[in-house]
Scaffold this active site. Structure first.
Site, PDB file in Angstrom:
ATOM      1  CB  SER A 148      71.245 -30.915 -67.053  1.00 32.18           C
ATOM      2  OG  SER A 148      71.696 -29.703 -66.869  1.00 32.18           O
ATOM      3  CG  ASP A 358      54.702 -11.685 -73.620  1.00 36.17           C
ATOM      4  OD1 ASP A 358      55.815 -11.824 -73.817  1.00 36.17           O
ATOM      5  OD2 ASP A 358      53.800 -11.597 -74.809  1.00 36.17           O
ATOM      6  CG  HIS A 411      75.420 -31.412 -64.242  1.00 31.46           C
ATOM      7  ND1 HIS A 411      74.134 -30.941 -63.244  1.00 31.46           N
ATOM      8  CD2 HIS A 411      75.279 -31.270 -65.412  1.00 31.46           C
ATOM      9  CE1 HIS A 411      73.429 -30.491 -64.059  1.00 31.46           C
ATOM     10  NE2 HIS A 411      73.725 -30.818 -65.248  1.00 31.46           N
TER      11      HIS A 411
END
Length: 432
Positions: A148, A358, A411
Site C-alpha cells: 500500500s 512548497d 488489498h
C-alpha cells in the site's frame, strides 16, 4: 547496544539510530529511528540477504513479529527481515498530540510534520541499510517489500536511491506519479460506492441497520466511551474497512450488536459503541490523518482538503438527502480535527499542511523511466484503496516493472495469503 529476544521460533534484534529530521540539514535536529531485525531461529548466524518491509499508512508502525502477517514466515525462509517503524510511529520518535505539544505554535508543528513523508522515510531507510550492513558491505543493496503506502515509498526509493535496492516487490501500492489529490479521491469515491454495493449485496439486512443507526445518531446525543459525540458523518467512516478481505465482514458482526432495549426504547449498546470507537479513532495513528492527503502533494498545488471538496460530487454520501446511507472509505475530512480528541490539538497544523504549496517532488520521472532495478507489483483489480488505472499507467512508465494483475486477492492479500509473496519473489527472480 542492540537488544535481542527470542520467541515463537524467531530471533529479534532491536536497533535504534539517530537520523536528521531534515535530511537536507544533516547537522540539524535529529530524531530516533527504530527497527527490528527478524531471523528464523537457527539461521541467525547465516549471511542471509536483507529484506525491508515498508508497511501501509501513512503513520502506521511496522508489524510486530507476533502479528499474523502471512508474508513474514515465508520471507524468513530466504531473508533477514527488517521491520522499520517509519518516522513518527511506534518506537521511532513519536509524533502525536502529546509530543507535538512541545512546539510553540501551529506553524512550527506544521513545519516539523512536513518532514514525515515518503522522501524522508526513504532517506531514513538508506541510513538504516548502512547501519545494518556488515563491515565492508556498506554498498550491499537490499530487497524492499512495499504494501500500500509502502509501495508509494518504494517508488520514491527508486527515484531517490536506487543504488540501495536489489529488488522491489510491491503489493497494492503503485501510486499515480503526477495526479493531484483531487484526481485520486475522485477515482476513490467511485470505487467506495462499488464496495458499498458489494457489502450490502452480501448482507442485505445491514442496510436497514445502518440507516437505523444513522437515524438514531441524528436524533440523540450518543457518546463514545472516550466522551465525544458520535456523529452520523463519523459513523459513515466505518466503510474504510471495506477494502480488505480481513476487514470487509467485520462491520457486519459489529452492526449485529448495535441495538439493545432501553427504558425509553432502543439504544446503541456499549459493545457496539466500543467497537465503533476502536474503528474510528485515530489515537493509535494520528499521522495517518494528518498526512493522508500530503502523501499526494507535489507540483506546487495545495491539497486544500481534497477529499472534503470532491465528496460534493458524489451526493450518495450525503446523509441528509434521504435514501440508503452510504459509508465512506479512506478519506480524511477537516471535521475529523473537530471530533476526534486525538486530532483536535493538531487542527491548526493540519489546516496549514492542507494549504502548503512548497512540497518537494516525490518521484523522479526520468529516473523511473530509466530504472534498472527489478520491480514487480501485484495490482489488485478491485482494490478500493489504490486505483487500478493509475497503477497501470505507473507500471507502464517504470522501465522493466512487471505487473501481476489479479482479482483473486483484496488489498491486504500479502498479509492474508503467503502465495502472494511467493509469486512476487518468483517474478522478481525471473522464475515466472
Amino acid at each position: 547496544m542492540n537488544t535481542v529476544h527470542r520467541h515463537n521460533g524467531l530471533v529479534c534484534t532491536d536497533h535504534t539510530l539517530r537520523v536528521p529530521l531534515d535530511h537536507t540539514r544533516p547537522d540539524g535536529e535529529t530524531i530516533t529511528l527504530f527497527a527490528r531485525e527478524v531471523t528464523a531461529a537457527g539461521r541467525e548466524g547465516e549471511d542471509l540477504p536483507l529484506l525491508l518491509w515498508l508497511q501501509g499508512g501513512p503513520g502506521h508502525r511496522a508489524e510486530r513479529p507476533n502479528a499474523p502477517g502471512a508474508w513474514l514466515r515465508r520471507a524468513l525462509r530466504d531473508h533477514r527481515v527488517v521491520l522499520m517503524d517509519q518516522r513518527g510511529t511506534g518506537r521511532s520518535t513519536p509524533a502525536d498530540r502529546r509530543t507535538l505539544a512541545v512546539h510553540p505554535d501551529a506553524e512550527t508543528t506544521a513545519a516539523y510534520l512536513a518532514h514525515f513523508r515518503a522522501d524522508a522515510i526513504v532517506r531514513d531507510a538508506e541510513l538504516l541499510r548502512r547501519h545494518l550492513a556488515a563491515d565492508g558491505e556498506q554498498d550491499r543493496p537490499w530487497t524492499v517489500l512495499g504494501q500500500s503506502f509502502g509501495g508509494f515509498c518504494a517508488l520514491t526509493y527508486l527515484s531517490l536511491a536506487p543504488e540501495g535496492l536489489e529488488k522491489v516487490l510491491i503489493t497494492g501500492g503503485l501510486p499515480a506519479l503526477t495526479a493531484h489529490a483531487d484526481d485520486v479521491y475522485r477515482a476513490a469515491y467511485a470505487r467506495v460506492l462499488d464496495h458499498n454495493a458489494r457489502y450490502f449485496a452480501r448482507y442485505p439486512g445491514d442496510q436497514r441497520l445502518v440507516d437505523a443507526v444513522a437515524a438514531h445518531l441524528a436524533e440523540h446525543d450518543v457518546r463514545l466511551p472516550t466522551g465525544e459525540r458520535l456523529t452520523v458523518r463519523r459513523f459513515q467512516t466505518l466503510g474504510a474497512g471495506f477494502g480488505g478481505v480481513s476487514t470487509f465482514d467485520a462491520l457486519h458482526y459489529l452492526l449485529e450488536t448495535a441495538f439493545v432495549p432501553g427504558p425509553g426504547g432502543p439504544e446503541l449498546s456499549d459493545t457496539f459503541l466500543r467497537g465503533v470507537e476502536s474503528a474510528v479513532s485515530f489515537a493509535p495513528h494520528p499521522l495517518y490523518a494528518v498526512l493522508h492527503e500530503a502523501i499526494y502533494a507535489q507540483g506546487g498545488r495545495p491539497t486544500a482538503w481534497s477529499a472534503h471538496r470532491v465528496r460534493e460530487e458524489f451526493p450518495a454520501f450525503d446523509a441528509s438527502r434521504g435514501g440508503p446511507l452510504r459509508l465512506t472509505g479512506e478519506m480524511i475530512y477537516p471535521w475529523h480535527f473537530e471530533e476526534d480528541p486525538a486530532l483536535v490539538p493538531l487542527r491548526d497544523a493540519a489546516h496549514l499542511l492542507a494549504e502548503r504549496v512548497d512540497w518537494p517532488p516525490l518521484y523522479d520521472l526520468d529516473r523511473l523511466a530509466d530504472n534498472r532495478v527489478p520491480v514487480v507489483a501485484a495490482v489488485y483489480h478491485d482494490d478500493m484503496y489504490v486505483d487500478r488505472e493509475h497503477s497501470l499507467r505507473t507500471a507502464a512508465h517504470v522501465r522493466g516493472l512487471r505487473p501481476w494483475i489479479t482479482n483473486a486477492h483484496a488489498h491486504d492479500g500479502v498479509r492474508v495469503d503467503a502465495s502472494v509473496f511467493d509469486r512476487l519473489l518468483a517474478m522478481a527472480r525471473g522464475e515466472i
